[in-house]
Design an enzyme around this catalytic site. Structure first.
Site, PDB file in Angstrom:
ATOM      1  N   HIS A 261      34.639  24.706   5.188  1.00 46.71           N
ATOM      2  CA  HIS A 261      33.556  25.560   5.708  1.00 46.71           C
ATOM      3  C   HIS A 261      33.440  26.770   4.777  1.00 46.71           C
ATOM      4  O   HIS A 261      33.344  26.611   3.569  1.00 46.71           O
ATOM      5  CB  HIS A 261      33.877  25.940   7.150  1.00 46.71           C
ATOM      6  CG  HIS A 261      32.706  26.439   7.943  1.00 46.71           C
ATOM      7  ND1 HIS A 261      31.437  26.570   7.441  1.00 46.71           N
ATOM      8  CD2 HIS A 261      32.616  26.850   9.253  1.00 46.71           C
ATOM      9  CE1 HIS A 261      30.627  27.029   8.379  1.00 46.71           C
ATOM     10  NE2 HIS A 261      31.315  27.216   9.490  1.00 46.71           N
ATOM     11  N   HIS A 297      24.507  18.707   0.019  1.00 46.14           N
ATOM     12  CA  HIS A 297      24.657  18.981   1.452  1.00 46.14           C
ATOM     13  C   HIS A 297      24.057  17.804   2.201  1.00 46.14           C
ATOM     14  O   HIS A 297      22.929  17.383   1.908  1.00 46.14           O
ATOM     15  CB  HIS A 297      23.946  20.278   1.833  1.00 46.14           C
ATOM     16  CG  HIS A 297      24.341  20.802   3.180  1.00 46.14           C
ATOM     17  ND1 HIS A 297      24.020  20.149   4.362  1.00 46.14           N
ATOM     18  CD2 HIS A 297      25.052  21.899   3.550  1.00 46.14           C
ATOM     19  CE1 HIS A 297      24.505  20.820   5.384  1.00 46.14           C
ATOM     20  NE2 HIS A 297      25.133  21.884   4.929  1.00 46.14           N
ATOM     21  N   ASP A 340      27.290  27.778  -0.526  1.00 44.34           N
ATOM     22  CA  ASP A 340      28.567  28.269  -1.051  1.00 44.34           C
ATOM     23  C   ASP A 340      28.436  28.669  -2.521  1.00 44.34           C
ATOM     24  O   ASP A 340      28.900  29.735  -2.929  1.00 44.34           O
ATOM     25  CB  ASP A 340      29.644  27.190  -0.906  1.00 44.34           C
ATOM     26  CG  ASP A 340      29.831  26.761   0.527  1.00 44.34           C
ATOM     27  OD1 ASP A 340      30.348  27.558   1.316  1.00 44.34           O
ATOM     28  OD2 ASP A 340      29.452  25.629   0.865  1.00 44.34           O
ATOM     29  N   ARG A 384      33.226  20.825  27.842  1.00 49.58           N
ATOM     30  CA  ARG A 384      34.449  20.064  28.041  1.00 49.58           C
ATOM     31  C   ARG A 384      34.147  18.580  27.831  1.00 49.58           C
ATOM     32  O   ARG A 384      34.026  17.794  28.778  1.00 49.58           O
ATOM     33  CB  ARG A 384      34.990  20.295  29.462  1.00 49.58           C
ATOM     34  CG  ARG A 384      36.489  20.060  29.676  1.00 49.58           C
ATOM     35  CD  ARG A 384      36.857  18.632  29.509  1.00 49.58           C
ATOM     36  NE  ARG A 384      38.220  18.327  29.888  1.00 49.58           N
ATOM     37  CZ  ARG A 384      38.778  17.159  29.627  1.00 49.58           C
ATOM     38  NH1 ARG A 384      38.111  16.216  28.989  1.00 49.58           N
ATOM     39  NH2 ARG A 384      40.016  16.923  30.018  1.00 49.58           N
TER      40      ARG A 384
END
Length: 403
Positions: A261, A297, A340, A384
């Site tokens: 990341h 990407h 990046d 959840r």
């Protein structure tokens, strides 16, 4: 507040929608009347166009009914079916939008605070106090890596801000503004202030040069949000438990630090700084079976527009090396720079500290994390998901050797 506009490139024709869905024209119209597919008039025509993202969502839902287990297994991947509702950002036709506005346009025309206000759906709380820090703390944090220092700062601030447990939107925005200012202070080693975030970075890093502040502003804006990426999902999971925005951002920073990341910027910096002729260095890496960091990407097959936009802002001697590497990679492999690489290239062009690309990424993305917190608090549901169990069935394991 900035007006919402969705570009026509995000829409497809009725014929395309019908073919993609495998339905009749009457069924398409029924989807529109039920609000399942949004449409708008085509300029200069009586015909309508249909939002491609809505069409694709229905296609994925149909596939899910046909094979639920496959959809569930792929849901957490980058090409999986959307798993959470969000009104913050959309990637469509190779472009990134924040609440329907093109991110590239915002990077040229809006301040970071204006974009935060857009994502937070309310004016930026300019009078919000930054999280207070003491000189002794800042001196101690200066010895830590940025993410660890930022987490320590926010943990201290959280302990002193009991009001943050009140999850009203106004409180979350107030806390969010203070967190942004605190992160900018940690990035520069300065006491946080009420100055604009980009101005704090310019003064703290001693940045000089024509348009330097506008370029930092663009980097922050282009980093602000990116759908349900790993750090945004992490922040939402934490927010869904009822934890404060401080805790959600601390968790988001942890996810961002990973080398897959935001931490990927360190690998990009190593590539850019590696001595030697770019093509020879790339060839050596490829022969060793190494990936080339900072390029390509999965959501932008034709190139990440954020990386391209930041590379265009790079001028002068400091940017020459990054440009040479980018040109060599595109020539040899046909892939283009991503965010990046753009952040690293801009850091070199402006003479920023070595860790600045990750810092810019973190400060910018924090605006998105707060936006996701606002959405999750409003949703008021615990995230959840269930696990698909692949271990031994009950009764198949011998218990004799277990204690």
């Amino acid at each position: 507040m900035i007006e919402k506009v969705i570009k026509m490139s995000a829409f497809i024709s009725a014929e395309q929608a019908i073919a993609r869905l495998g339905v009749t024209r009457a069924t398409l119209y029924a989807y529109v009347s039920r609000g399942m597919i949004r449409s708008q008039a085509r300029p200069g025509s009586r015909r309508r166009a249909y939002l491609a993202a809505d069409v694709e969502r229905l296609v994925q839902r149909k596939r899910g009914r046909q094979d639920p287990s496959k959809v569930a297994a792929e849901a957490l991947g980058v090409h999986g079916m959307p798993v959470l509702r969000s009104g913050l950002s959309l990637i469509d036709a190779g472009e990134l939008h924040y609440r329907g506005r093109p991110a590239l346009t915002l990077a040229r025309e809006a301040t970071f605070e204006e974009v935060a206000a857009l994502l937070w759906d309310a004016p930026f709380p300019a009078d919000a106090a930054p999280a207070p820090t003491r000189a002794a703390q800042r001196k101690r944090w200066a010895k830590l890596p940025f993410v660890a220092a930022a987490q320590a700062c926010l943990a201290h601030a959280s302990a002193d801000d009991v009001g943050a447990y009140h999850r009203s939107p106004a409180t979350v925005r107030r806390v969010g503004a203070g967190i942004l200012r605190a992160l900018a202070g940690v990035a520069t080693g300065q006491a946080p202030s009420r100055m604009a975030i980009s101005q704090t970075l310019v003064e703290g890093w001693g940045v000089r040069g024509r348009g330097a502040r506008a370029k930092l502003e663009a980097a922050l804006v282009l980093s602000a949000d990116h759908e349900l990426n790993a750090s945004a999902f992490t922040a939402r999971c934490v927010a869904s438990t009822g934890a404060t925005p401080y805790m959600a951002v601390i968790a988001g920073l942890a996810a961002l630090s990973g080398h897959k990341h935001g931490g990927h910027t360190e690998r990009v910096a190593e590539l850019v700084d590696e001595a030697g002729e770019p093509r020879e260095l790339l060839a050596a890496r490829l022969r060793r079976g190494e990936l080339i960091p900072g390029f390509g990407h999965p959501l932008y097959p034709d190139g990440d527009p954020r990386g391209a936009a930041l590379l265009e802002l790079c001028e002068g001697r400091g940017a020459a090396r990054a440009r040479a590497v980018a040109e060599a990679v595109e020539e040899l492999l046909g892939i283009r720079p991503n965010l990046d690489f753009g952040l690293v290239a801009l850091g070199r062009a402006l003479g920023l500290p070595r860790g600045a690309p990750l810092m810019l990424f973190a400060v910018g993305r924090c605006a998105g994390w707060i936006g996701h917190c606002l959405e999750q608090y409003e949703d008021d549901q615990l995230i959840r998901p269930r696990a698909r169990y692949v271990g031994p069935a009950p009764g198949e394991v011998e218990e004799a050797g277990l204690r």
